[in-house]
Write a protein that holds these residues in place. Structure first.
Motif, PDB file in Angstrom:
ATOM      1  N   TYR A 833      26.920  36.484  49.233  1.00 34.06           N
ATOM      2  CA  TYR A 833      27.195  36.309  47.611  1.00 34.06           C
ATOM      3  C   TYR A 833      27.337  37.418  46.920  1.00 34.06           C
ATOM      4  CZ  TYR A 833      27.886  33.911  42.948  1.00 34.06           C
ATOM      5  OH  TYR A 833      27.588  33.722  41.549  1.00 34.06           O
ATOM      6  N   PHE A 835      26.841  38.950  43.118  1.00 31.82           N
ATOM      7  CA  PHE A 835      26.766  38.783  42.004  1.00 31.82           C
ATOM      8  C   PHE A 835      28.142  39.662  40.946  1.00 31.82           C
ATOM      9  CE2 PHE A 835      23.217  37.596  44.269  1.00 31.82           C
ATOM     10  CZ  PHE A 835      21.864  36.465  43.724  1.00 31.82           C
ATOM     11  N   THR A 837      30.524  40.632  41.219  1.00 31.38           N
ATOM     12  CA  THR A 837      32.175  39.116  40.625  1.00 31.38           C
ATOM     13  C   THR A 837      31.974  37.361  40.284  1.00 31.38           C
ATOM     14  OG1 THR A 837      32.455  39.201  43.108  1.00 31.38           O
ATOM     15  CG2 THR A 837      33.618  40.953  41.858  1.00 31.38           C
ATOM     16  N   ALA A 838      30.184  37.636  40.849  1.00 34.90           N
ATOM     17  CA  ALA A 838      30.288  36.511  40.830  1.00 34.90           C
ATOM     18  C   ALA A 838      30.613  35.466  41.635  1.00 34.90           C
ATOM     19  CB  ALA A 838      30.631  35.519  39.344  1.00 34.90           C
ATOM     20  N   LYS A 839      31.135  36.167  43.033  1.00 34.10           N
ATOM     21  CA  LYS A 839      31.695  34.912  43.917  1.00 34.10           C
ATOM     22  C   LYS A 839      30.944  34.851  45.157  1.00 34.10           C
ATOM     23  CE  LYS A 839      36.332  35.665  42.473  1.00 34.10           C
ATOM     24  NZ  LYS A 839      37.754  36.307  42.463  1.00 34.10           N
TER      25      LYS A 839
END
Length: 894
Positions: A833, A835, A837-839
């Motif tokens: 994950y 953080f 790109t919050a993807k």
């Protein structure tokens, strides 16, 4: 059978039989009757003494006088029905000799050895006239079998109801036999052995399951088995748990080779929306010789794409080991972007991987190693069903050669390469030369007597390196442009040190250092008023810069202990402080290479060096005469060991492995005298969680555009030590349960064999395969396991247009775990994950089913460049591994 012929083997069988046969020799003709029995037993029992027949064989005629006028000659001949090798035998019960029929029987756990054949059975009978051996098992009072005959010859082992075997011809027949050939188990109603290496089986059942009642098998009416080579069967039908399946195969080929051997590599079927139907892994493995092999694999897709991989491993013990991997890829996939009228988009890419390492014992004093990863920047992105490699944006290579002269001088030559698949920039460093001279003491006497003079402890060393660098973009490669990007540089360092005796707990160390750098170019920048931008000009040539520094450092160690009461589980806490302080002076020898550069329309200027942007960075300008200081801390605790029954054992627990700071203060600077403060910490919490952290604090304030101003914001009374400009944090932990038998998993890992000749590149490829196929590497003995890691880095950097500063942050988390639903079902997942790109950039999960001799795995990748799922059901055995039920699909995320 006459009972008086029955004797006990345990009561001097050899002596009694030998005496009996000696009597028969004198009363019977030489070439008949019991003489053959005599020959049988002297060959049969090698433990008994054999008569000396060399004298009789040397003179093969025996003269016997019948009268005064005539003589009759008899010939001593070896019987035709005698054996050509000795037979060792034993029996727990008794042995029976039948003289008239020339038969011999052994009863009760009988064993015989003849040449390469071994036979064990309850009853063994031998007929000398036909050279036939018969063996039978035994049954209990209810008729159930107690034992079955066991027969071994070469590498073939059979367990049968009965055995009939001819010692002369090597042929035999066994009934209801169980045969093991490598990983293959065969149960045949009738097995005919025609030679030591060949046998024919009738009404056979084949399986790789080692249970008495196998989970699955193939039934065939006829089969030929060649030891350690091949098993060939006619039409065969599968059955599961004894239930036949009405789908058969016309013939079967079962490889029985041991060790390395050439052969075809079976493919796996797959389906993809972008690539079409495909065969993956179709290839051939070729053993070239004892040192080199070659593996060829190909992926073929119905839309026209293909992938060809050539991998060769080579090794010569005590000399070198390595591997070469070449991959050519022609990608043809559906065009989903809609930017082109073409239905398919095509691209060509390649990848070269070479790993080589030479054994240090081959040529002591020299070493050579290579780890090359070079190819198209888009190669990783176009790989199908490989989510971990799809996100690898960096490729690095290195080739290194080094030579050492008696541990005093070392020279190394290196070639390095790195490329970024996002920017598509390729950098080549070739060659890079490094020379190091170990510190030597020119004033020290060869034959030291007593305490040496202080000047004898003056040590001088040298280190230097020469760098070349080429850069280009693979999208617009041009050889002439690439030569224009050539940069080179060199740096030389000459440290001088002096070892002084300790002043009590304080160690004093003076030092002097001289460093010189050579540059192959300089970069001149100026403000373009008409274009309102900064222009750059590059001048080629030879430019030099130099720097000197002087220092005097002192260090010590301070200990403190806090003890607890006698009833506490904590015995004490120990704190160790390691402060260091040094006085340093560095004259300003680089200011002439710096100049003021205007960067915007407001007239703002910054100081830059004409050597900025080179392969070797510039020296810092300004005179430094000041103090450098730092403090390092270690904190540990001693506790009572609860596992010890006596209550006297203790163990140490580290609370903080290291924590401290360091900085410097320039006494000669008119501004910005205090340097940045570097803070770091590392610890292992609860012996499970590894924590590493670091930060850089700037003690000076900034203006509205982020540029430093000469105003301290340091205020220890308010716990304000500066402005945070960069930092990093890494946390990693791993938890797993004990094995089902209660043992520590670490003890189990110690028993895993490690291949010392496996190269780092091969280890990485095996790791990638294990990540892509986690179900095939599932350990059902460990009920659950979990691995977590988190990393955070941030840095305050100057913008490319000099308009100010910006903070770039990178944060990510990785997880990997599995747990057992039951003793035979296990599921797990792994992911990454981001953080920033919050993807969720990568995620895959698996479900695995343990079925003794079979395994089922389900792999699902719902997130990534290529989403996919795969269901595989196949035997564990390597012989039948390609006999699989496979369902695979992939989908593009574009």
């Amino acid at each position: 059978m006459c009972k008086r012929c029955k004797i006990n083997v345990k009561t001097w069988l050899s002596i009694v039989v030998a005496g009996y046969l000696l009597i028969l020799i004198f009363i019977q003709p030489v070439s008949g009757g019991p003489a053959a029995v005599h020959q049988l037993f002297w060959n049969a029992d090698t433990t008994a003494p054999r008569p000396d027949t060399t004298k009789g064989l040397a003179d093969t005629t025996i003269k016997k006088k019948t009268d005064s006028t005539s003589r009759h000659i008899d010939s001593l001949k070896i019987s035709k029905d005698s054996l050509d090798a000795p037979v060792k035998y034993s029996a727990e019960d008794s042995g029976v000799l039948v003289v008239d029929t020339k038969a011999f029987y052994l009863y009760g756990k009988a064993k015989t050895d003849y040449k390469d054949m071994q036979l064990e059975a309850a009853t063994i009978g031998f007929d000398q006239q036909t050279q036939t051996v018969k063996a039978f098992g035994s049954r209990d009072s209810s008729g159930n079998p107690l034992s079955k005959p066991l027969f071994l010859q070469s590498d073939m082992k059979t367990v049968s109801d009965s055995i009939f075997f001819n010692l002369k011809t090597g042929k035999g027949q066994v009934k209801n036999t169980f045969l093991q050939e490598g990983e293959l188990f065969v149960n045949a109603r009738v097995l005919k052995k025609v030679s030591p290496d060949e046998a024919f089986a009738g009404w056979a059942r084949l399986t790789t399951c080692n249970l008495d009642t196998p989970h699955f098998a193939f039934r065939t009416r006829k089969m030929k088995i060649i030891n350690n080579k091949l098993g060939v069967s006619g039409p065969a039908f599968a059955e599961f748990e004894g239930v036949p399946v009405p789908i058969g195969i016309p013939f079967g080929l079962f490889p029985l080779y041991k060790g390395r051997h050439s052969g075809i590599l079976a493919p796996a079927f797959t389906a993809s929306e972008d690539f079409g139907l495909g065969l993956e892994g179709l290839g051939y493995y070729k053993v070239i010789n004892d040192y080199v092999d070659l593996t060829t694999r190909a992926n073929l897709y119905s839309y026209g794409g293909w992938n060809l991989n050539l991998n060769s491993k080579y090794i010569q013990r005590y000399h070198f080991t390595g591997s070469v991997n070449l991959t050519f890829q022609n990608t043809k996939s559906l065009n989903r972007s809609g930017s082109s009228a073409e239905e398919f988009s095509s691209s060509h890419s390649f990848m070269i991987n070479w790993s080589h390492s030479r054994d240090s014992r081959a040529r002591p004093g020299t070493s050579f190693s290579a780890n090359v990863n070079f190819g198209s920047t888009r190669f990783n992105q176009t790989l199908l069903n490989n989510p971990f490699q799809n996100f690898q944006n960096q490729l690095n290579s290195s080739i290194s050669y080094s030579k050492d002269w008696n541990g005093k001088v070392n020279i190394s030559l290196n070639a390095n390469h790195n490329q970024n698949s996002v920017t598509r920039l390729v950098n080549l460093n070739l060659p890079t030369a490094n020379v190091n001279v170990v510190t030597f003491y020119p004033f020290q006497k060869k034959d030291q007597v007593g305490t040496g003079k202080w000047y004898e402890k003056i040590g001088i060393g040298y280190s230097g390196n020469f760098i070349n660098q080429l850069s280009f973009y693979d999208t617009n490669f041009n050889f002439r442009r690439m030569l224009d990007t050539l940069q080179w540089g060199a740096q030389h360092s000459l440290p001088i040190s002096l070892s002084l005796p300790s002043l009590g707990p304080v160690t004093i160390s003076p030092s002097v250092s001289y460093e010189e750098r050579w540059y192959g170019q300089r970069i001149l920048r100026h403000w373009n008023t008409s274009g309102q931008k900064v222009d750059t000009a590059i001048q080629k040539g030879l430019y030099t810069a130099r720097q000197m520094s002087f220092g005097l450092s002192a260090s010590t160690r301070i200990f403190g202990t806090y003890k607890f009461g006698p009833h506490s589980n904590i015995i004490g806490i120990r704190h160790e402080i390691r402060p260091t302080i040094s006085l340093n002076y560095k004259p300003d020898m680089a200011s002439k290479y710096f100049y003021n550069l205007r960067i915007d329309s407001t007239g703002r200027q910054i100081r830059v060096s004409q050597f900025d942007g080179g392969v070797i960075g510039p020296f810092g300008e300004g005179t430094f005469g000041g103090i450098s200081f730092g403090v390092d801390n270690l904190l540990e605790m001693k506790v009572k060991d609860k596992k010890d029954s006596t209550g006297k054992a203790t163990r140490k627990v580290k609370l903080i492995d290291g924590f401290g700071f360091n900085s410097s203060y320039n006494l000669m600077a008119d501004s910005f005298a205090l340097s940045n403060i570097n803070i770091y910490a590392r610890s292992t919490l609860f012996e499970k969680i590894n924590v590493t952290a670091g930060a850089i604090l700037d003690p000076y304030a900034i203006d509205n555009r982020g540029y430093r101003v000469n105003r301290l914001i340091l205020d220890p009374t308010k716990f304000k030590f500066g402005r945070l400009t960069s930092g990093n944090l890494a946390i990693a932990t791993q938890f797993q349960s004990k094995t089902r038998d209660g043992k520590d998993p670490k003890e189990k890992d110690k028993n895993i064999p490690v291949d010392p000749f496996m190269t780092p590149d091969e280890q990485q490829r095996q790791l990638q395969f294990a990540r892509a196929n986690p179900a095939e590497f599932t350990d059902f003995d460990i009920p659950w396991s979990l691995s977590l890691s988190y990393s955070l880095t941030f840095n305050n950097v100057l913008k490319s247009d000099y308009s100010g500063f910006e903070t770039k942050t990178y944060s990510s988390a990785n997880f990997n775990g599995d747990f057992s639903l039951t003793e035979k079902w296990k599921m797990g997942a792994t992911g990454y994950y981001d953080f920033s790109t919050a993807k969720l950039q990568s995620f895959s999960m698996f479900i695995s089913r343990e079925m003794h001799c079979w395994q089922m795995s389900i792999n699902v990748t719902p997130i990534g460049l290529y989403r996919s799922f795969n269901i595989t059901l196949n035997p564990k055995s390597g012989i039948l591994r390609d006999l699989r039920i496979n369902r695979s699909r992939s989908f593009s995320s574009y």
